[in-house]
Design a protein around this motif. Structure first.
Motif, PDB file in Angstrom:
ATOM      1  N   TYR A  17       0.956  -1.343   0.025  1.00 38.21           N
ATOM      2  CA  TYR A  17       0.019   0.187  -0.054  1.00 38.21           C
ATOM      3  C   TYR A  17       0.771   1.412   0.109  1.00 38.21           C
ATOM      4  CZ  TYR A  17      -4.260  -2.568   0.964  1.00 38.21           C
ATOM      5  OH  TYR A  17      -5.231  -3.689   1.055  1.00 38.21           O
ATOM      6  N   PHE A  18       2.007   1.202   0.786  1.00 42.53           N
ATOM      7  CA  PHE A  18       2.991   2.023   0.887  1.00 42.53           C
ATOM      8  C   PHE A  18       3.412   2.370  -0.599  1.00 42.53           C
ATOM      9  CE2 PHE A  18       7.240   3.858   0.680  1.00 42.53           C
ATOM     10  CZ  PHE A  18       7.040   4.921   1.603  1.00 42.53           C
ATOM     11  N   ASN A  19       3.880   1.544  -1.214  1.00 44.33           N
ATOM     12  CA  ASN A  19       4.445   1.788  -2.607  1.00 44.33           C
ATOM     13  C   ASN A  19       3.586   2.331  -3.630  1.00 44.33           C
ATOM     14  OD1 ASN A  19       7.086   0.848  -2.088  1.00 44.33           O
ATOM     15  ND2 ASN A  19       6.360  -1.195  -2.634  1.00 44.33           N
ATOM     16  N   LEU A 388      -9.380  14.588  -1.531  1.00 44.45           N
ATOM     17  CA  LEU A 388      -8.167  14.330  -2.378  1.00 44.45           C
ATOM     18  C   LEU A 388      -8.436  13.103  -3.331  1.00 44.45           C
ATOM     19  CD1 LEU A 388      -4.987  14.438  -3.016  1.00 44.45           C
ATOM     20  CD2 LEU A 388      -4.907  12.358  -1.597  1.00 44.45           C
ATOM     21  N   ALA A 389      -9.342  11.995  -2.642  1.00 42.19           N
ATOM     22  CA  ALA A 389      -9.830  11.110  -3.750  1.00 42.19           C
ATOM     23  C   ALA A 389     -10.740  11.441  -4.658  1.00 42.19           C
ATOM     24  CB  ALA A 389     -10.576   9.783  -2.705  1.00 42.19           C
ATOM     25  N   LEU A 394      -8.976   8.620  -6.866  1.00 37.78           N
ATOM     26  CA  LEU A 394      -8.340   7.450  -6.339  1.00 37.78           C
ATOM     27  C   LEU A 394      -9.353   6.786  -5.250  1.00 37.78           C
ATOM     28  CD1 LEU A 394      -5.053   9.484  -5.021  1.00 37.78           C
ATOM     29  CD2 LEU A 394      -5.317   7.888  -6.924  1.00 37.78           C
ATOM     30  N   PRO A 395      -9.167   5.599  -5.096  1.00 29.74           N
ATOM     31  CA  PRO A 395      -9.841   5.054  -3.822  1.00 29.74           C
ATOM     32  C   PRO A 395      -9.554   5.767  -2.618  1.00 29.74           C
ATOM     33  CG  PRO A 395      -8.539   3.389  -5.134  1.00 29.74           C
ATOM     34  CD  PRO A 395      -8.332   4.680  -5.616  1.00 29.74           C
ATOM     35  N   LEU A 396     -10.295   5.678  -1.472  1.00 28.98           N
ATOM     36  CA  LEU A 396     -10.294   6.316  -0.390  1.00 28.98           C
ATOM     37  C   LEU A 396      -8.987   5.781   0.401  1.00 28.98           C
ATOM     38  CD1 LEU A 396     -13.914   6.391   1.025  1.00 28.98           C
ATOM     39  CD2 LEU A 396     -12.452   8.261   0.400  1.00 28.98           C
ATOM     40  N   ARG A 397      -8.845   4.394   0.210  1.00 31.65           N
ATOM     41  CA  ARG A 397      -7.644   3.675   0.806  1.00 31.65           C
ATOM     42  C   ARG A 397      -6.103   4.464   0.306  1.00 31.65           C
ATOM     43  NH1 ARG A 397      -7.905  -0.905   3.545  1.00 31.65           N
ATOM     44  NH2 ARG A 397      -9.358  -1.891   2.221  1.00 31.65           N
ATOM     45  N   THR A 398      -6.321   4.267  -0.822  1.00 33.72           N
ATOM     46  CA  THR A 398      -5.044   5.050  -1.780  1.00 33.72           C
ATOM     47  C   THR A 398      -4.743   6.543  -1.151  1.00 33.72           C
ATOM     48  OG1 THR A 398      -5.364   3.726  -3.352  1.00 33.72           O
ATOM     49  CG2 THR A 398      -3.617   5.326  -3.596  1.00 33.72           C
ATOM     50  N   VAL A 403      -2.181  11.356   2.117  1.00 32.20           N
ATOM     51  CA  VAL A 403      -2.394  12.240   2.665  1.00 32.20           C
ATOM     52  C   VAL A 403      -1.285  12.115   4.017  1.00 32.20           C
ATOM     53  CG1 VAL A 403      -3.863  13.272   4.540  1.00 32.20           C
ATOM     54  CG2 VAL A 403      -4.756  12.904   2.489  1.00 32.20           C
ATOM     55  N   ALA A 404      -1.481  10.728   4.553  1.00 36.07           N
ATOM     56  CA  ALA A 404      -0.559  10.326   5.419  1.00 36.07           C
ATOM     57  C   ALA A 404       1.039  10.363   5.362  1.00 36.07           C
ATOM     58  CB  ALA A 404      -0.924   8.963   5.940  1.00 36.07           C
TER      59      ALA A 404
END
Ligand code: NAD
Length: 419
Positions: A17-19, A388-389, A394-398, A403-404
């Motif tokens: 997910y980070f990548n 941002l999504a 983007l999907p909310l998870r991405t 953001v984080a």
């Protein structure tokens, strides 16, 4: 020997997910390398005496993943499956969870490989105190602030706080959060995660133009998070049509009486034998048509195998990691919106932050104040992620990871690299 469901590196999976988010942020290789290495991993031996007099040694871990935005923050897990790899992955997740809801913390996690269900109160106390004593030099209210997680509770936090306070020779309630209210815990902490799950779900339903009062809700897991989420939904007039726990699923399209189910669970310690509704399996429960599905039990519940059969409009992740990455793609293709765990269940860590603030000020807030600030902190940040999504498609998870990570990278760039 404890065996996990899939023998892969949990940390290796977490980095996927980070990548994805790092690509979107166009992060350089050096910054990616810094953020994919834990700052500090500590392994300690915990010798302790059984009630029988026998001596045993358990292994404890503490991973302080990142300090860029503040002291490390994250729970302590007592479970037979605890490994350094798992604790590192959980500390990595805590880094992004704290950053996405804008708390002045880095990420951390700890654990002891043990089965607390087989330990007496005295044995648990001795293990907790020795674990805390082994960590005294590297933890502290401005260094690393633990909290409860799987297998640990407010009593264990009280022993942990007492041990640390005895070593440093001063009362230090801000060393851990999730303490009993009498010892500097925050009002509203126990309900905070479930409250946050329901707040996110209701906010997202409104965004989708759906009426909360006519929504049908299914909740997997009826423990701390699931039962509080159900209660909040019922208070908003929504119809909770399915609940479940380790004993199975309970489905009633006319609506379950949530207050009665909570009372039943308190009296019987589980929903086993509960009669309001049809008895179905946990798998069947996940696949019933509904407006909101809240997995609030375990990880890896929505998989490649069942993602195609989920009939919810919205999934709000109360549990950590309930959706497998492969399932996420199927849900996205099917237009099912997922509010990711790092936001949806961040209510607990937000109120942990409030507890830390209250302990340091020595001034304690009313529950209504805690709840009001929780809603502001959680929904303010959730709406930024959603915006941002929407803007970037983007999907909310991405979007949550973007953001984080962006917040942590900004802190890293402003601070620079020491020496
Ligand atoms: P809990 O132990 O209070 O409740 C867990 C519930 O899940 C119980 O009702 C249990 O019977 C049920 N369950 C267990 N196995 C099940 C199965 N196979 N099918 C269906 N239900 C099953 O735990 P909790 O504190 O409510 O935590 C639930 C999830 O939320 C976990 O993933 C946890 O990591 C996550 N979480 C909790 C908090 C918190 O503050 N409590 C914060 C963040 C995330």
């Amino acid at each position: 020997m404890y065996k996990r469901a899939h023998e892969v590196s949990v940390f290796g999976e977490a980095i996927a997910y980070f990548n994805e988010a790092a690509e979107i942020l166009d992060l350089d290789a050096g910054t990616r390398a810094i953020l994919t290495h834990p700052s500090r991993q500590i392994v300690v031996a915990i010798p302790f005496q059984r009630d029988s007099g026998e001596l045993e040694v358990y292994t404890g871990y503490r991973v302080q993943y990142n300090f860029m935005r503040g002291p490390a923050k994250g729970g302590i897990r007592f479970h037979p499956g605890v490994t350094l790899d798992e604790v590192t992955a959980l500390a990595f997740w805590m880094t992004w969870k704290c950053a996405v809801v804008d708390l002045p913390f880095g990420g951390g996690k700890g654990g002891v490989t043990c089965d607390p269900t087989t330990l007496s109160a005295g044995e648990l106390e001795r293990i907790t105190r020795r674990y805390a004593a082994e960590l005294v030099e590297v933890i502290g209210p401005d260094k690393d602030v633990p909290a409860p997680d799987l297998g640990t509770n407010p009593q264990i936090m009280a022993w942990f706080m007492d041990t640390y306070s005895m070593h440093v020779r001063q009362n230090t309630p801000g060393i851990v959060t999730g303490k009993p209210v009498e010892l500097g815990g925050s009002r509203g902490r126990i309900e905070a995660t479930g409250r946050g799950v329901a707040l996110c779900a209701i906010d997202q339903l409104r965004e989708m133009g759906r009426d909360v009062a006519s929504s049908r809700i299914i909740i997997q897991g009826f423990g701390n998070v699931g039962s509080v989420t159900a209660k909040m939904f019922a208070e908003h007039g929504a119809r909770v049509i399915g609940i479940s726990d380790v004993s199975g699923g309970y489905y009633n399209p006319a609506g379950i009486d949530v207050a009665r189910a909570i009372r039943y669970c308190e009296e019987h310690r589980s929903l086993e034998g509960y009669r309001d509704g049809e008895r179905i399996s946990n798998q069947q429960l996940l696949e019933q048509p509904c407006d909101v599905l809240v997995p609030a039990a375990l990880e890896d519940q929505i998989t490649l195998e069942n993602a195609g059969r989920i009939k919810a409009a919205l999934i709000v992740e109360g549990a950590n990691g309930p959706t497998r990455p492969e399932a996420d793609r199927i849900l996205e293709d099917r237009g099912i919106i997922v509010v990711p765990d790092i936001i949806a269940n961040a209510g607990g860590v937000i109120v942990s932050y409030f507890e830390w603030c209250q302990d340091r000020a020595g001034f304690f807030w009313k529950e209504s104040e805690v709840n009001e600030r929780l809603a502001d902190q959680l929904l303010g940040n959730f709406r930024q992620v959603r915006e941002l999504a929407r803007r970037r498609g983007l999907p909310l998870r991405t979007a949550a990871y973007v953001v984080a990570i962006d917040r942590v990278v900004r802190a890293l760039r402003m601070r620079g690299i020491y020496a």
